[in-house]
Design a protein around this motif. Structure first.
Motif, PDB file in Angstrom:
ATOM      1  N   SER A  46       0.841  -1.196   0.000  1.00  0.00           N
ATOM      2  CA  SER A  46       0.000   0.000   0.000  1.00  0.00           C
ATOM      3  C   SER A  46       0.880   1.252   0.000  1.00  0.00           C
ATOM      4  O   SER A  46       1.962   1.276   0.589  1.00  0.00           O
ATOM      5  CB  SER A  46      -0.940  -0.005   1.204  1.00  0.00           C
ATOM      6  OG  SER A  46      -0.210  -0.064   2.409  1.00  0.00           O
ATOM      7  N   SER A 100       0.742   5.662   0.235  1.00  0.00           N
ATOM      8  CA  SER A 100       0.044   6.923   0.486  1.00  0.00           C
ATOM      9  C   SER A 100       0.947   8.072   0.073  1.00  0.00           C
ATOM     10  O   SER A 100       2.162   8.016   0.279  1.00  0.00           O
ATOM     11  CB  SER A 100      -0.302   7.096   1.963  1.00  0.00           C
ATOM     12  OG  SER A 100      -1.403   6.319   2.323  1.00  0.00           O
ATOM     13  N   PRO A 130      -3.700   0.494  -6.004  1.00  0.00           N
ATOM     14  CA  PRO A 130      -4.360   1.455  -5.120  1.00  0.00           C
ATOM     15  C   PRO A 130      -3.372   2.417  -4.444  1.00  0.00           C
ATOM     16  O   PRO A 130      -2.295   2.010  -4.011  1.00  0.00           O
ATOM     17  CB  PRO A 130      -5.039   0.580  -4.066  1.00  0.00           C
ATOM     18  CG  PRO A 130      -5.090  -0.780  -4.653  1.00  0.00           C
ATOM     19  CD  PRO A 130      -3.942  -0.886  -5.598  1.00  0.00           C
ATOM     20  N   SER A 171      -3.462   6.066  -1.818  1.00  0.00           N
ATOM     21  CA  SER A 171      -4.208   7.014  -1.010  1.00  0.00           C
ATOM     22  C   SER A 171      -3.521   8.369  -1.104  1.00  0.00           C
ATOM     23  O   SER A 171      -2.297   8.456  -1.007  1.00  0.00           O
ATOM     24  CB  SER A 171      -4.239   6.533   0.447  1.00  0.00           C
ATOM     25  OG  SER A 171      -4.913   7.461   1.260  1.00  0.00           O
ATOM     26  N   TRP A 227      -3.497  12.074   0.689  1.00  0.00           N
ATOM     27  CA  TRP A 227      -3.949  12.806   1.874  1.00  0.00           C
ATOM     28  C   TRP A 227      -3.956  14.308   1.607  1.00  0.00           C
ATOM     29  O   TRP A 227      -2.975  14.878   1.139  1.00  0.00           O
ATOM     30  CB  TRP A 227      -3.033  12.502   3.061  1.00  0.00           C
ATOM     31  CG  TRP A 227      -3.352  13.331   4.261  1.00  0.00           C
ATOM     32  CD1 TRP A 227      -4.376  13.147   5.140  1.00  0.00           C
ATOM     33  CD2 TRP A 227      -2.647  14.486   4.715  1.00  0.00           C
ATOM     34  NE1 TRP A 227      -4.351  14.116   6.115  1.00  0.00           N
ATOM     35  CE2 TRP A 227      -3.293  14.957   5.868  1.00  0.00           C
ATOM     36  CE3 TRP A 227      -1.528  15.180   4.248  1.00  0.00           C
ATOM     37  CZ2 TRP A 227      -2.868  16.076   6.563  1.00  0.00           C
ATOM     38  CZ3 TRP A 227      -1.096  16.302   4.936  1.00  0.00           C
ATOM     39  CH2 TRP A 227      -1.770  16.736   6.085  1.00  0.00           C
ATOM     40  N   ARG A 234     -12.974  14.071  -3.878  1.00  0.00           N
ATOM     41  CA  ARG A 234     -13.712  12.808  -3.977  1.00  0.00           C
ATOM     42  C   ARG A 234     -14.953  12.974  -4.855  1.00  0.00           C
ATOM     43  O   ARG A 234     -15.285  12.105  -5.653  1.00  0.00           O
ATOM     44  CB  ARG A 234     -14.110  12.295  -2.591  1.00  0.00           C
ATOM     45  CG  ARG A 234     -12.967  11.664  -1.820  1.00  0.00           C
ATOM     46  CD  ARG A 234     -13.456  10.928  -0.587  1.00  0.00           C
ATOM     47  NE  ARG A 234     -14.182  11.768   0.357  1.00  0.00           N
ATOM     48  CZ  ARG A 234     -13.620  12.469   1.339  1.00  0.00           C
ATOM     49  NH1 ARG A 234     -12.305  12.431   1.531  1.00  0.00           N
ATOM     50  NH2 ARG A 234     -14.361  13.192   2.150  1.00  0.00           N
ATOM     51  N   ARG A 244     -13.601  14.081  -8.563  1.00  0.00           N
ATOM     52  CA  ARG A 244     -12.504  13.248  -9.082  1.00  0.00           C
ATOM     53  C   ARG A 244     -11.461  14.114  -9.785  1.00  0.00           C
ATOM     54  O   ARG A 244     -10.823  13.715 -10.735  1.00  0.00           O
ATOM     55  CB  ARG A 244     -13.009  12.139 -10.013  1.00  0.00           C
ATOM     56  CG  ARG A 244     -13.998  11.184  -9.382  1.00  0.00           C
ATOM     57  CD  ARG A 244     -13.502  10.525  -8.101  1.00  0.00           C
ATOM     58  NE  ARG A 244     -12.323   9.708  -8.303  1.00  0.00           N
ATOM     59  CZ  ARG A 244     -11.525   9.296  -7.326  1.00  0.00           C
ATOM     60  NH1 ARG A 244     -11.799   9.604  -6.074  1.00  0.00           N
ATOM     61  NH2 ARG A 244     -10.472   8.565  -7.574  1.00  0.00           N
ATOM     62  N   GLU A 287      -9.757   5.727 -10.610  1.00  0.00           N
ATOM     63  CA  GLU A 287     -10.559   4.987  -9.633  1.00  0.00           C
ATOM     64  C   GLU A 287      -9.727   4.417  -8.498  1.00  0.00           C
ATOM     65  O   GLU A 287     -10.195   4.318  -7.374  1.00  0.00           O
ATOM     66  CB  GLU A 287     -11.299   3.834 -10.314  1.00  0.00           C
ATOM     67  CG  GLU A 287     -12.532   4.238 -11.069  1.00  0.00           C
ATOM     68  CD  GLU A 287     -13.275   3.040 -11.612  1.00  0.00           C
ATOM     69  OE1 GLU A 287     -13.301   1.984 -10.936  1.00  0.00           O
ATOM     70  OE2 GLU A 287     -13.833   3.152 -12.705  1.00  0.00           O
ATOM     71  N   LYS A 288      -8.502   4.018  -8.801  1.00  0.00           N
ATOM     72  CA  LYS A 288      -7.649   3.390  -7.787  1.00  0.00           C
ATOM     73  C   LYS A 288      -7.042   4.395  -6.817  1.00  0.00           C
ATOM     74  O   LYS A 288      -6.301   4.023  -5.920  1.00  0.00           O
ATOM     75  CB  LYS A 288      -6.537   2.589  -8.462  1.00  0.00           C
ATOM     76  CG  LYS A 288      -7.046   1.377  -9.201  1.00  0.00           C
ATOM     77  CD  LYS A 288      -5.903   0.608  -9.809  1.00  0.00           C
ATOM     78  CE  LYS A 288      -6.399  -0.590 -10.580  1.00  0.00           C
ATOM     79  NZ  LYS A 288      -5.290  -1.296 -11.240  1.00  0.00           N
ATOM     80  N   THR A 325      -7.635   6.937  -3.826  1.00  0.00           N
ATOM     81  CA  THR A 325      -8.555   7.310  -2.743  1.00  0.00           C
ATOM     82  C   THR A 325      -8.050   8.596  -2.113  1.00  0.00           C
ATOM     83  O   THR A 325      -6.876   8.707  -1.787  1.00  0.00           O
ATOM     84  CB  THR A 325      -8.596   6.205  -1.671  1.00  0.00           C
ATOM     85  OG1 THR A 325      -8.986   4.985  -2.291  1.00  0.00           O
ATOM     86  CG2 THR A 325      -9.559   6.561  -0.559  1.00  0.00           C
ATOM     87  N   THR A 382      -8.282  11.250   1.062  1.00  0.00           N
ATOM     88  CA  THR A 382      -8.692  11.286   2.461  1.00  0.00           C
ATOM     89  C   THR A 382      -8.095  12.510   3.148  1.00  0.00           C
ATOM     90  O   THR A 382      -7.063  13.024   2.727  1.00  0.00           O
ATOM     91  CB  THR A 382      -8.246  10.007   3.201  1.00  0.00           C
ATOM     92  OG1 THR A 382      -8.745  10.059   4.544  1.00  0.00           O
ATOM     93  CG2 THR A 382      -6.737   9.847   3.225  1.00  0.00           C
ATOM     94  N   ARG A 388      -5.257   7.350   9.004  1.00  0.00           N
ATOM     95  CA  ARG A 388      -5.558   6.309   8.014  1.00  0.00           C
ATOM     96  C   ARG A 388      -4.500   6.269   6.918  1.00  0.00           C
ATOM     97  O   ARG A 388      -4.009   5.204   6.555  1.00  0.00           O
ATOM     98  CB  ARG A 388      -6.934   6.551   7.418  1.00  0.00           C
ATOM     99  CG  ARG A 388      -7.332   5.568   6.360  1.00  0.00           C
ATOM    100  CD  ARG A 388      -8.747   5.845   5.873  1.00  0.00           C
ATOM    101  NE  ARG A 388      -8.915   5.276   4.559  1.00  0.00           N
ATOM    102  CZ  ARG A 388      -9.808   5.683   3.694  1.00  0.00           C
ATOM    103  NH1 ARG A 388     -10.635   6.658   3.992  1.00  0.00           N
ATOM    104  NH2 ARG A 388      -9.910   5.116   2.516  1.00  0.00           N
TER     105      ARG A 388
END
Length: 129
Positions: free
Chosen positions: A2, A4, A24, A26, A28, A39, A42, A55-56, A58, A60, A65
């Motif tokens: 993963s 970020s 995927p 993330s 921040w 979000r 997009r 799409e992959k 995210t 936040t 997290r």
């Protein structure tokens, strides 16, 4: 694994978009309203309006997290790196950190890896540009 990206400016957003081609990611954003807007639309309309978020990817505003990723790319401005990692040392300690900051710290003349090692000596660090 993963990943970020901490920092949703133009550079951090572009890094996250590129990395999301492989899996995927993330991203921040410190501003919860900006994260919510990204979000919904997009897109990062504030910093990189012409690029769509895959799409992959995210988005936040939950740093706790985002800091759970196996590898964390720090795409915060170089002049705020020291205060950022010092403030969030509990979340970043012992983590795999990649400094994606440009330049040197003006007050000290130090580069990002020296700053990271000084603030987080137990972190595994690398420089990625």
């Amino acid at each position: 694994m993963s990943i970020s990206v901490l920092g949703s400016g133009a550079f951090g957003t572009a890094l996250a978009i590129s990395l999301a081609d492989n899996g995927p990611v993330s991203l921040w954003a410190r501003d919860a309203d900006q994260a919510r807007d990204m979000r919904a639309t997009r897109r990062n309309t504030r910093r990189l309006p012409g690029a769509a978020l895959p799409e992959k990817l995210t988005v936040t505003s939950d740093l706790e997290r985002a800091a759970q990723a196996d590898t964390i790319l720090l795409a915060v401005p170089m002049q705020t790196l020291r205060s950022f990692v010092s403030t969030h040392a509990d979340l970043l300690r012992n983590r795999a950190l990649v400094a994606c900051c440009k330049g040197i710290e003006l007050k000290t003349g130090q580069g990002p890896l020296v700053v990271l090692h000084g603030c987080l000596p137990t972190a595994r660090t690398a420089l990625g540009l």
